[in-house]
Write an enzyme that holds these catalytic residues in place. Structure first.
Site, PDB file in Angstrom:
ATOM      1  CB  SER A 196      56.982  27.799  30.355  1.00  0.00           C
ATOM      2  OG  SER A 196      55.903  27.541  29.505  1.00  0.00           O
TER       3      SER A 196
ATOM      4  CE  LYS B 203      54.315  32.767  36.622  1.00  0.00           C
ATOM      5  NZ  LYS B 203      53.338  31.750  36.197  1.00  0.00           N
TER       6      LYS B 203
HETATM    7  O1  PNS Z   1      50.234  28.832  32.853  1.00  0.00           O
HETATM    8  P1  PNS Z   1      49.764  29.088  34.265  1.00  0.00           P
HETATM    9  O2  PNS Z   1      50.563  30.209  34.894  1.00  0.00           O
HETATM   10  O3  PNS Z   1      49.770  27.842  35.102  1.00  0.00           O
HETATM   11  O4  PNS Z   1      48.233  29.577  34.150  1.00  0.00           O
HETATM   12  C1  PNS Z   1      47.467  29.875  35.295  1.00  0.00           C
HETATM   13  C2  PNS Z   1      46.153  30.591  34.887  1.00  0.00           C
HETATM   14  C3  PNS Z   1      46.465  31.839  34.097  1.00  0.00           C
HETATM   15  C4  PNS Z   1      45.331  29.651  34.030  1.00  0.00           C
HETATM   16  C5  PNS Z   1      45.387  30.915  36.199  1.00  0.00           C
HETATM   17  O5  PNS Z   1      46.247  31.551  37.090  1.00  0.00           O
HETATM   18  C6  PNS Z   1      44.195  31.811  35.939  1.00  0.00           C
HETATM   19  O6  PNS Z   1      43.192  31.360  35.428  1.00  0.00           O
HETATM   20  N1  PNS Z   1      44.348  33.098  36.272  1.00  0.00           N
HETATM   21  C7  PNS Z   1      43.342  34.109  36.029  1.00  0.00           C
HETATM   22  C8  PNS Z   1      42.846  34.722  37.338  1.00  0.00           C
HETATM   23  C9  PNS Z   1      41.737  33.886  37.918  1.00  0.00           C
HETATM   24  O7  PNS Z   1      40.673  33.746  37.364  1.00  0.00           O
HETATM   25  N2  PNS Z   1      42.062  33.273  39.069  1.00  0.00           N
HETATM   26  C10 PNS Z   1      41.129  32.419  39.752  1.00  0.00           C
HETATM   27  C11 PNS Z   1      41.104  31.042  39.164  1.00  0.00           C
HETATM   28  S1  PNS Z   1      40.004  30.061  40.078  1.00  0.00           S
END
Ligand code: PNS
Length: 163
Positions: A132, A46
């Protein structure tokens, strides 16, 4: 005698950059848990305005007044970070119904993967529309973002987008 268990909560996210909406969630989580870990997800897929280190520094500076909060970063699965850091609860802000489907899916997956619970905080209505992405978009076009992000974040965004 066993040591008392530390109730540690995780607020994971991109935080590119941190907004007043995030800070509202952190403050409320810190009032409910012994310790809050705010962790920046390292997502090479990203594009971001700030590097992970810059995002962490902005988080550190804007949360310095919350004594039971620390800032970290992680890559891979959030549940692996939870396991490695003895975290059993994820705290997320819910701004609107539109957040719910995605957040519910993640919460259910994280519970299935590692029995990590997710607690939702209803975001203050003041920040219900805030993200953001929206802040960056407005700043890029020279709009006023004061009140949505702390002053040091506003300066950092202005410097980066040259608006
Ligand atoms: O601020 P965001 O981009 O909405 O955060 C999203 C985040 C980082 C919380 C989510 O994408 C995440 O937990 N990513 C880590 C990878 C992971 O564990 N993915 C499966 C989640 S079920």
């Amino acid at each position: 005698m066993n040591e008392p268990r530390v109730l540690r909560a995780l607020c994971p996210g991109s935080f590119d950059p941190v907004t007043n909406g995030h800070l509202d969630v952190f403050t409320r989580a810190a009032a409910q848990f012994d310790e809050v870990v705010v962790a920046v997800f390292i997502n090479t897929a990203k594009a971001s305005l700030f590097t992970v280190e810059e995002r962490m520094e902005l988080l550190r500076e804007t949360t310095a007044h919350i004594p039971n909060l620390r800032v970290a970063s992680f890559h891979g699965l959030v549940v692996d970070f939870c396991r490695a850091n003895d975290v059993h609860v994820i705290v997320k802000g819910l701004r609107a119904v539109s957040d719910f489907d995605y957040e519910l899916q993640m919460a259910q997956a994280n519970y299935k993967l590692a029995e990590v619970e997710t607690f939702f905080v209803s975001t203050s209505p003041t920040y219900g529309y805030l993200s953001s992405s929206l802040v960056k978009e407005i700043a890029r076009h020279g709009g006023d973002i004061s009140g949505w992000v702390p002053p040091i974040v506003e300066s950092a965004i202005r410097e980066r987008v040259h608006a």
